[in-house]
Scaffold this active site. Structure first.
Site, mmCIF file in Angstrom:
data_model
loop_
_atom_site.group_PDB
_atom_site.id
_atom_site.type_symbol
_atom_site.label_atom_id
_atom_site.label_comp_id
_atom_site.label_asym_id
_atom_site.label_seq_id
_atom_site.Cartn_x
_atom_site.Cartn_y
_atom_site.Cartn_z
ATOM 1 N N GLY A 84 5.326 -8.969 -1.485
ATOM 2 C CA GLY A 84 6.321 -9.950 -1.065
ATOM 3 C C GLY A 84 5.883 -10.725 0.160
ATOM 4 C CE1 TYR A 125 1.076 -10.029 -8.533
ATOM 5 C CE2 TYR A 125 3.078 -10.549 -9.746
ATOM 6 C CZ TYR A 125 2.457 -10.097 -8.595
ATOM 7 O OH TYR A 125 3.206 -9.747 -7.494
ATOM 8 C CG PHE A 408 5.031 1.209 -10.979
ATOM 9 C CD1 PHE A 408 4.189 0.345 -10.291
ATOM 10 C CD2 PHE A 408 4.846 1.390 -12.329
ATOM 11 C CE1 PHE A 408 3.166 -0.321 -10.953
ATOM 12 C CE2 PHE A 408 3.831 0.725 -13.012
ATOM 13 C CZ PHE A 408 2.990 -0.131 -12.325
#
Length: 408
Positions: A84, A125, A408
């Site tokens: 973040g 990503y 996760f």
């Protein structure tokens, strides 16, 4: 300040409170003390990177040390998490620098051939070499209309999950090697995952567990909550299913029969179904599952040779792939992969290539999920030798669709 004046630094245990506050602000949720302390249990400061501005943490990226099940094997994997950037520091290449630093350090350490993550946004990503390697079915089941048949045999026990912790962990570990996409749960992970906090329940009950016991002991379990509801026409309660883990078809049927017939409930939700979820073939009316597909795990190969040699292949494969990897140039080049269900080998070669692709495409097919044929049809994989795509696609498939039971 310019971007160059904000160095990336290793985190320390003392950074956890600031990191937690940054993550809460980045993902728009309250920082609740009980959840924060549970997450501290699995925080690995030596695998975390921070960027500070005037002493305040303004960007962060971390990883967990866990194993990942891949077709035919279990491999160490960099589990990327808690990424973040503060809204005041966007558009300053902080995310790019963090991700590039993390990839480089993981590659240089040489322990983990792959990295894996859940993406907050799918557009982020791929530019760092991650490919969408698995998808999930989100199920919203109308229980009575779905029509699950009666099931017989075995014994069910219910109670708080903590009372069954040993049984849950033992069964999960026993099934882990055969479930592509599952992550190991070492150390304090069960403490963290079984944490049950009022702020995370969204009006539902505490979490509950049910075990299925067959002739050989515990063969399955499920974790769930319920949320009550009423209309003038009667009860409209909802079952919120978190995990369904079953070693046998009998256990699977009995667990779902239980979950879809809890008194005063009419619907069930399950966000972690696999694309080949057996429930689709058990109910009388599959439309009442209302399945929708969502993305799940994204995979990045850190070491092409080690990663491709670590997994197994559904059919024999002998292929040369010309790989491009702008961020980790050691991966760029031609690789000859040979293997089958018993083993695999991958090494550099100067021979002619059969296929050409970017490293993210190898990540996408690594768990046996997306089909290489589909990537070729999308123009992402080039076929240099006729028939090479189809032969390689068959090898990269696996007996189970990859799935993951947790974010996760």
């Amino acid at each position: 300040m310019t971007e160059a004046e904000l160095p990336i630094q290793p985190a320390t245990p003392d950074d956890w409170d600031e990191v937690g506050a940054l993550m809460a602000a980045s993902f728009h949720h309250a920082l609740e003390s009980d959840v924060h302390e549970s997450e501290r249990l699995v925080f690995e400061p030596d695998r975390s990177l921070v960027v500070r501005d005037e002493g305040r943490v303004v960007a962060h990226a971390a990883a967990f040390t866990r194993d990942l099940t891949v077709p035919g094997a279990v491999v160490p994997a960099t589990h990327v998490t808690m990424v973040g950037v503060a809204p005041t520091h966007r558009r300053r290449r902080l995310l790019t620098r963090l991700m590039e630093r993390q990839l480089g350090e993981a590659r240089d350490a040489g322990r983990e051939p792959v990295a894996v993550l859940w993406a907050s946004e799918g557009r982020i990503y791929p530019r760092f070499g991650y490919g969408l390697a698995s998808q999930r079915l989100v199920l919203d089941v109308t229980a009575l209309e779905a029509g699950l048949p009666e099931a017989a045999g075995g014994r069910l026990r219910t109670g708080p999950p903590d009372t069954f912790r040993t049984e849950l962990a033992d069964l999960y570990d026993r099934l882990l090697p055969d479930r592509p996409g599952w992550s190991s749960r070492p150390g304090r992970w069960w403490d963290h995952l079984l944490g049950d906090f009022p702020g995370q329940r969204d009006g539902a009950t505490e979490r509950r567990a049910v075990l299925y016991e067959g002739a050989d002991g515990v063969e399955g379990y499920a974790l769930w909550r319920t949320k009550g509801g009423w209309t003038p026409g009667g009860p409209t309660g909802e079952v919120r299913v978190q995990e369904v883990v079953a070693a046998t078809p009998d256990a699977y049927r009995q667990l779902w029969r239980f979950l879809l017939s809890i008194d005063l409930t009419r619907t069930a939700t399950y966000p972690f179904g696999s694309l080949d979820e057996p429930l689709q073939h058990l109910v009388a009316e599959p439309r009442q599952l209302v399945p929708r597909v969502a993305d799940a795990l994204w995979v990045r190969l850190l070491d092409v040779g080690a990663a491709l040699a670590a997994r197994r292949y559904r059919t024999p494969v002998d292929v040369v792939v010309d790989v491009t990897d702008p961020l980790l140039p050691d991966n760029t080049g031609r690789w000859r992969l040979t293997g089958d269900r018993t083993g695999a080998h991958c090494e550099r070669t100067g021979g002619p290539a059969d296929l050409t692709c970017d490293v993210r495409d190898l990540g996408a097919v690594y768990l046996g999920g997306p089909d290489l044929n589909a990537l070729a049809a999308a123009g992402r994989v080039g076929e240099l030798v006729p028939g090479a795509v189809a032969r390689t696609a068959a090898a990269f498939g696996w007996d189970r669709a990859p799935a993951s039971l947790e974010v996760f």
